[in-house]
Scaffold this motif. Structure first.
Motif, short mmCIF file in Angstrom:
data_model
loop_
_atom_site.label_atom_id
_atom_site.label_comp_id
_atom_site.label_asym_id
_atom_site.label_seq_id
_atom_site.Cartn_x
_atom_site.Cartn_y
_atom_site.Cartn_z
N ALA A 1 4.49 5.86 -5.30
CA ALA A 1 4.65 5.89 -6.75
C ALA A 1 3.68 6.87 -7.40
O ALA A 1 4.00 7.51 -8.41
CB ALA A 1 4.46 4.48 -7.31
N GLY A 2 2.51 7.01 -6.81
CA GLY A 2 1.52 7.94 -7.34
C GLY A 2 1.85 9.40 -7.12
O GLY A 2 1.23 10.28 -7.72
N TYR A 3 2.83 9.66 -6.26
CA TYR A 3 3.22 11.04 -5.95
C TYR A 3 4.43 11.51 -6.75
O TYR A 3 4.88 12.66 -6.58
CB TYR A 3 3.57 11.17 -4.46
CG TYR A 3 2.40 11.07 -3.52
CD1 TYR A 3 1.09 11.28 -3.94
CD2 TYR A 3 2.60 10.75 -2.18
CE1 TYR A 3 0.03 11.19 -3.06
CE2 TYR A 3 1.55 10.66 -1.28
CZ TYR A 3 0.26 10.87 -1.73
OH TYR A 3 -0.78 10.78 -0.85
N ARG A 4 4.99 10.69 -7.62
CA ARG A 4 6.26 11.03 -8.27
C ARG A 4 6.14 12.13 -9.32
O ARG A 4 7.11 12.84 -9.58
CB ARG A 4 6.86 9.77 -8.92
CG ARG A 4 7.35 8.76 -7.92
CD ARG A 4 7.77 7.46 -8.59
NE ARG A 4 8.25 6.48 -7.63
CZ ARG A 4 8.46 5.21 -7.90
NH1 ARG A 4 8.22 4.74 -9.14
NH2 ARG A 4 8.90 4.39 -6.96
N GLU A 5 5.00 12.27 -9.94
CA GLU A 5 4.82 13.30 -10.95
C GLU A 5 4.83 14.68 -10.30
O GLU A 5 4.21 14.89 -9.26
CB GLU A 5 3.49 13.11 -11.70
CG GLU A 5 3.45 11.87 -12.57
CD GLU A 5 4.15 12.07 -13.91
OE1 GLU A 5 4.67 13.19 -14.15
OE2 GLU A 5 4.17 11.12 -14.70
N ALA B 1 2.76 1.75 -3.41
CA ALA B 1 1.86 2.23 -4.47
C ALA B 1 1.50 3.70 -4.25
O ALA B 1 1.42 4.48 -5.20
CB ALA B 1 0.60 1.37 -4.49
N ARG B 2 1.31 4.07 -3.00
CA ARG B 2 0.98 5.46 -2.68
C ARG B 2 2.11 6.39 -3.08
O ARG B 2 1.90 7.44 -3.70
CB ARG B 2 0.68 5.57 -1.20
CG ARG B 2 0.24 6.95 -0.74
CD ARG B 2 -0.01 6.91 0.75
NE ARG B 2 -0.41 8.19 1.29
CZ ARG B 2 -0.52 8.45 2.58
NH1 ARG B 2 -0.25 7.49 3.46
NH2 ARG B 2 -0.90 9.64 3.00
N PRO C 1 5.63 4.09 -12.32
CA PRO C 1 5.08 3.65 -11.03
C PRO C 1 5.33 2.18 -10.72
O PRO C 1 5.21 1.77 -9.56
CB PRO C 1 3.58 3.94 -11.18
CG PRO C 1 3.33 3.96 -12.65
CD PRO C 1 4.57 4.50 -13.27
N ASP C 2 5.69 1.39 -11.74
CA ASP C 2 5.91 -0.03 -11.50
C ASP C 2 7.31 -0.33 -10.98
O ASP C 2 7.59 -1.47 -10.59
CB ASP C 2 5.67 -0.82 -12.78
CG ASP C 2 6.61 -0.40 -13.91
OD1 ASP C 2 6.67 0.81 -14.19
OD2 ASP C 2 7.28 -1.28 -14.48
N GLU D 1 0.82 -1.21 0.00
CA GLU D 1 0.00 0.00 0.00
C GLU D 1 0.86 1.26 0.00
O GLU D 1 0.61 2.22 -0.76
CB GLU D 1 -0.91 -0.02 1.24
CG GLU D 1 -1.93 1.13 1.29
CD GLU D 1 -1.34 2.42 1.85
OE1 GLU D 1 -1.81 3.51 1.43
OE2 GLU D 1 -0.41 2.35 2.67
N GLN E 1 8.83 13.51 -5.08
CA GLN E 1 9.07 14.33 -6.26
C GLN E 1 10.53 14.75 -6.42
O GLN E 1 10.96 15.10 -7.53
CB GLN E 1 8.19 15.58 -6.20
CG GLN E 1 6.71 15.27 -6.40
CD GLN E 1 5.79 16.41 -6.01
OE1 GLN E 1 6.25 17.51 -5.69
NE2 GLN E 1 4.50 16.13 -6.00
N ARG F 1 4.75 13.78 -0.44
CA ARG F 1 4.71 14.27 -1.82
C ARG F 1 6.06 14.84 -2.25
O ARG F 1 6.58 14.52 -3.32
CB ARG F 1 3.62 15.33 -1.97
CG ARG F 1 2.21 14.80 -1.96
CD ARG F 1 1.18 15.88 -2.20
NE ARG F 1 -0.17 15.34 -2.19
CZ ARG F 1 -0.74 14.77 -3.24
NH1 ARG F 1 -0.08 14.69 -4.39
NH2 ARG F 1 -1.97 14.29 -3.14
#
Length: 408
Positions: free
Chosen positions: A102-106, A99-100, A185-186, A96, A163, A159
Motif C-alpha cells: 500500500a505504501g508503494y502505490r503513489e 501494508a508494504r 492505503p486502507d 506486513e 504503481q 514498486r
C-alpha cells in the motif's frame, strides 16, 4: 519458422532442401540446430516453479496450489506473496506485506505531472501505460537486474506492480476529462483499484468479485507476454523494461483477449429469441464467436467456471441472458463443428463480471494487465537467476550465399 516436417532432418543434422547449405552444428549439440514447430507450440523452453497450465485437464496452478482455489479463498496480496516468495503468508506476514504494498502505490511526482500529456497523446490507457511505466522506472532510478542482488530486484518489481493500477486508473480518468483519484492505503488491492477508477468506495461484493478475477488472471503459463518479459530479463535489462515489453505483447489482438467484445456480442444478439439465428449465421460464415475457444484448453476454461459462479452470485438480467447465450452457443458449436473442441473461455464471463461491477469496457483489458503484471514480474525475478541470455537461432531459407555482387 519452418514447419514441423523439417524437425527430424534438423535434429539429425541432415542437409536441407536442394540449394540450401547443410545446417552447421550448434556449439554444445552434436546433432546441429533443433528446428521447432511454428510459434514454439508444445516446446518447453525452460524450467519454472511459478505455475503451469494443464490444458487437456482444464486445470492450472500457481506454485503448488490450484489457481481457482486461490481465487476463491485468498486475496491478491496473498497470491502476490506466494509468487514472489514461494509461500503463502500467515496472518502476520499478510499484514506486513499488505501494508508494504500500500505504501508503494503513489507514483513519483515527475511521472504524475506528465500523465495528462500521455493521456492526451494515447487515449487508450494500455497504450499510455507503456510510456508511463517506462518513465516510472527511469524516475525511480531502476538499474539493470544483473547489477542488482535478488532483494533489490524484488523491491523494484514490488514498486512497479503496486504503481500500475495507479497509472492505469489515472490515465483512464484523465482521458475522460476527470482528475485522477489518489490511492487509499486502507483499501485492499482490488478495492483500491475500483476506488481509483470510479472515485467511490466499492461495494464489498464488487470488490470481492473483481479480486477473484484479478487472482485468476495473475499468471497463465508461458504465454506471449510472459515469454517476452523473460526474454528481456535474460538480457539483464531493468524490471521496467521487462514489463514494458510484456505490455507491448499484450496489446496485440492475438494475445490480449477481448472481454469487451464478448459483451458486444451479447448486445448484438439483444434478446433470447435472436440467439440461435445470430449464432448460427456467424458459425456458418466461419466467424469466431467471442468468448469461446482457447489455444491451450481442450475442455472448459477453469477460469470461466470460476467467473460464471461469481457472476451468478452477483445476479441480474445480464447474467441470465449470458448463461442462456452460452448454453445455445455451445449446443450450436457441437452441432455445426462436431470435430472441434470449443468451450467457453475466460473472456465471456470476465466481461459480465466487470460490467456488473461498474468497470467501463475500455478498462477491461487494462484491468487484466493490472493483475498479470504481478505474474510477469515473478517470471522476471525467476529468469534473472539464470545468467544466460535467451538467444535462439533462425534457419536461413533465402538464396544460398555467397553470390557475386551485381554490377551497377
Amino acid at each position: 519458422m519452418p514447419s514441423t516436417a523439417t524437425t527430424s532432418r534438423a535434429l539429425s543434422g541432415d542437409p536441407g532442401s536442394p540449394g540450401e547449405p547443410a545446417q552447421p552444428a550448434v556449439p554444445g549439440t552434436a546433432a546441429g540446430p533443433i528446428v521447432v514447430p511454428p510459434g514454439l507450440a508444445g516446446v518447453s523452453v525452460t524450467d519454472t516453479s511459478i505455475g503451469h497450465v494443464r490444458g487437456r485437464e482444464g486445470f492450472y496452478h500457481y506454485r503448488q496450489y490450484s489457481a481457482v482455489d486461490l481465487a476463491e479463498r485468498r486475496t491478491v496480496e496473498d497470491v502476490w506473496h506466494l509468487l514472489f516468495s514461494g509461500e503463502l503468508p500467515d496472518r502476520e506476514q499478510r499484514a506486513e506485506f499488505t501494508a508494504r504494498l500500500a505504501g508503494y502505490r503513489e507514483v513519483p511526482a515527475g511521472v504524475r505531472d506528465v500523465l495528462p500529456a500521455i493521456a492526451a497523446a494515447a487515449p487508450a490507457p494500455l497504450d499510455g501505460l507503456r510510456t508511463a511505466l517506462s518513465l516510472a522506472g527511469a524516475a525511480q532510478g531502476m538499474r539493470p537486474i544483473w547489477d542488482l542482488d535478488e532483494a533489490a530486484r524484488r523491491e523494484d518489481a514490488l514498486r512497479l506492480c503496486a504503481q500500475v493500477p495507479t497509472l492505469l486508473t489515472a490515465l483512464h480518468r484523465l482521458g475522460q476529462g476527470e482528475e485522477p483519484v489518489p490511492p487509499r492505503p486502507d483499501l485492499s488491492y482490488a478495492a483500491n483499484y475500483l476506488f481509483m477508477l470510479t472515485g467511490t468506495e466499492p461495494r464489498p461484493e464488487h470488490a470481492r468479485a473483481i479480486e477473484r478475477y484479478l487472482v485468476s488472471t495473475i499468471d497463465h503459463g508461458f504465454n506471449a507476454s510472459t515469454f517476452t518479459a523473460r526474454v528481456i530479463a535474460s538480457t539483464g535489462a531493468d524490471v521496467a523494461a521487462c514489463l514494458v515489453g510484456a505490455v507491448g505483447a499484450l496489446s496485440g489482438p492475438l494475445h490480449g483477449g477481448a472481454p469487451s467484445r464478448a459483451l458486444d456480442a451479447l448486445d448484438a444478439i439483444g434478446t433470447p429469441d435472436r440467439i440461435d439465428a445470430w449464432v448460427r449465421e456467424r458459425i456458418e460464415r466461419g466467424e469466431r464467436i467471442m468468448g469461446f475457444g482457447h489455444p491451450v484448453y481442450r475442455t472448459e476454461d477453469p477460469r470461466s467456471r470460476l467467473l460464471r459462479r461469481t457472476a451468478c452470485e452477483l445476479g441480474g438480467d445480464l447474467v441470465e441472458f449470458a448463461t442462456a447465450v452460452e448454453s445455445r452457443v455451445l449446443a450450436l458449436l457441437a452441432e455445426l463443428k462436431p470435430d472441434r473442441e470449443i468451450h467457453t473461455n475466460v473472456e465471456f464471463y470476465a466481461g459480465v463480471v466487470m460490467e456488473l461491477c461498474g468497470l467501463p469496457r475500455t478498462m477491461f483489458t487494462p484491468t487484466f494487465a493490472s493483475s498479470r503484471v504481478i505474474g510477469w514480474s515473478a517470471h522476471v525475478l525467476e529468469q534473472a537467476r539464470d545468467r544466460k541470455i535467451i538467444r535462439p537461432d533462425a534457419r536461413y531459407v533465402g538464396t544460398p550465399p555467397p553470390q557475386p555482387l551485381p554490377e551497377i
